[in-house]
Design a protein around this motif. Structure first.
Motif, mmCIF file in Angstrom:
data_model
loop_
_atom_site.group_PDB
_atom_site.id
_atom_site.type_symbol
_atom_site.label_atom_id
_atom_site.label_comp_id
_atom_site.label_asym_id
_atom_site.label_seq_id
_atom_site.Cartn_x
_atom_site.Cartn_y
_atom_site.Cartn_z
ATOM 1 N N MET A 98 49.703 28.888 41.074
ATOM 2 C CA MET A 98 48.606 29.384 40.267
ATOM 3 C C MET A 98 47.730 28.216 39.823
ATOM 4 O O MET A 98 48.201 27.111 39.618
ATOM 5 N N SER A 99 46.492 28.484 39.655
ATOM 6 C CA SER A 99 45.524 27.468 39.263
ATOM 7 C C SER A 99 45.794 26.973 37.853
ATOM 8 O O SER A 99 46.160 27.756 36.977
ATOM 9 N N PRO A 100 45.579 25.680 37.607
ATOM 10 C CA PRO A 100 45.733 25.187 36.240
ATOM 11 C C PRO A 100 44.650 25.719 35.305
ATOM 12 O O PRO A 100 44.737 25.548 34.102
ATOM 13 N N GLU A 101 43.638 26.371 35.866
ATOM 14 C CA GLU A 101 42.562 26.923 35.034
ATOM 15 C C GLU A 101 42.668 28.431 34.864
ATOM 16 O O GLU A 101 41.678 29.098 34.628
ATOM 17 N N THR A 102 43.873 28.960 34.974
ATOM 18 C CA THR A 102 44.077 30.371 34.669
ATOM 19 C C THR A 102 45.416 30.544 33.973
ATOM 20 O O THR A 102 46.398 29.926 34.359
ATOM 21 N N PRO A 103 45.452 31.376 32.943
ATOM 22 C CA PRO A 103 46.715 31.642 32.272
ATOM 23 C C PRO A 103 47.486 32.794 32.908
ATOM 24 O O PRO A 103 48.584 33.121 32.473
ATOM 25 N N CYS A 104 46.916 33.402 33.947
ATOM 26 C CA CYS A 104 47.531 34.568 34.569
ATOM 27 C C CYS A 104 48.894 34.209 35.152
ATOM 28 O O CYS A 104 49.035 33.227 35.878
ATOM 29 N N ILE A 105 49.895 35.041 34.809
ATOM 30 C CA ILE A 105 51.235 34.866 35.371
ATOM 31 C C ILE A 105 51.653 36.103 36.157
ATOM 32 O O ILE A 105 52.829 36.309 36.419
ATOM 33 N N ALA A 106 50.695 36.934 36.534
ATOM 34 C CA ALA A 106 50.913 38.140 37.332
ATOM 35 C C ALA A 106 51.783 39.173 36.611
ATOM 36 O O ALA A 106 52.524 39.904 37.235
ATOM 37 N N VAL A 107 51.691 39.196 35.284
ATOM 38 C CA VAL A 107 52.304 40.238 34.474
ATOM 39 C C VAL A 107 51.138 40.888 33.734
ATOM 40 O O VAL A 107 50.781 40.472 32.642
ATOM 41 N N CYS A 108 50.545 41.860 34.359
ATOM 42 C CA CYS A 108 49.301 42.434 33.838
ATOM 43 C C CYS A 108 49.588 43.762 33.155
ATOM 44 O O CYS A 108 49.500 44.827 33.758
ATOM 45 N N MET A 109 49.966 43.649 31.876
ATOM 46 C CA MET A 109 50.235 44.828 31.054
ATOM 47 C C MET A 109 49.616 44.585 29.692
ATOM 48 O O MET A 109 49.842 43.537 29.081
ATOM 49 N N MET A 110 48.835 45.545 29.222
ATOM 50 C CA MET A 110 48.138 45.405 27.951
ATOM 51 C C MET A 110 48.958 46.019 26.819
ATOM 52 O O MET A 110 49.519 47.103 26.961
ATOM 53 N N ASP A 111 49.001 45.302 25.700
ATOM 54 C CA ASP A 111 49.637 45.823 24.498
ATOM 55 C C ASP A 111 48.658 46.783 23.838
ATOM 56 O O ASP A 111 47.529 46.382 23.505
ATOM 57 N N PRO A 112 49.028 48.043 23.662
ATOM 58 C CA PRO A 112 48.080 49.009 23.104
ATOM 59 C C PRO A 112 47.692 48.718 21.655
ATOM 60 O O PRO A 112 46.606 49.076 21.220
ATOM 61 N N ARG A 113 48.553 48.031 20.912
ATOM 62 C CA ARG A 113 48.270 47.726 19.506
ATOM 63 C C ARG A 113 47.268 46.594 19.372
ATOM 64 O O ARG A 113 46.300 46.695 18.627
ATOM 65 N N THR A 114 47.482 45.510 20.101
ATOM 66 C CA THR A 114 46.640 44.319 19.947
ATOM 67 C C THR A 114 45.530 44.221 20.981
ATOM 68 O O THR A 114 44.613 43.436 20.815
ATOM 69 N N LYS A 115 45.647 44.977 22.058
ATOM 70 C CA LYS A 115 44.699 44.930 23.180
ATOM 71 C C LYS A 115 44.760 43.584 23.920
ATOM 72 O O LYS A 115 43.807 43.166 24.547
#
Length: 67
Positions: free
Chosen positions: A1-18
């Motif tokens: 993964m690029s050092p300029e992205t925080p993505c860790i391929a766990v793409c799930m949104m918390d409904p409380r905090t968004k």
């Protein structure tokens, strides 16, 4: 993964905090990520750990990469 992205391929949104459970970004931040300047991305990335802590969320572990 690029050092300029925080993505860790766990793409799930918390409904409380968004916030994404994997990276801590909001959907609007994720959507405009590719349009941000490098400095803006790095500044946002630096704020994500505190954002997750303040929201009471634990960052999830990255998904294992497939061979």
């Amino acid at each position: 993964m690029s050092p300029e992205t925080p993505c860790i391929a766990v793409c799930m949104m918390d409904p409380r905090t968004k916030l994404c459970f994997g990276c801590g970004r909001t959907l609007p931040e994720i959507a405009r990520w590719h349009k941000m300047e490098s400095a803006e991305r790095l500044a946002l990335m630096a704020s994500l750990p505190a954002r997750m802590t303040d929201a009471g969320l634990e960052r999830m572990e990255p998904r294992p990469q497939r061979a």
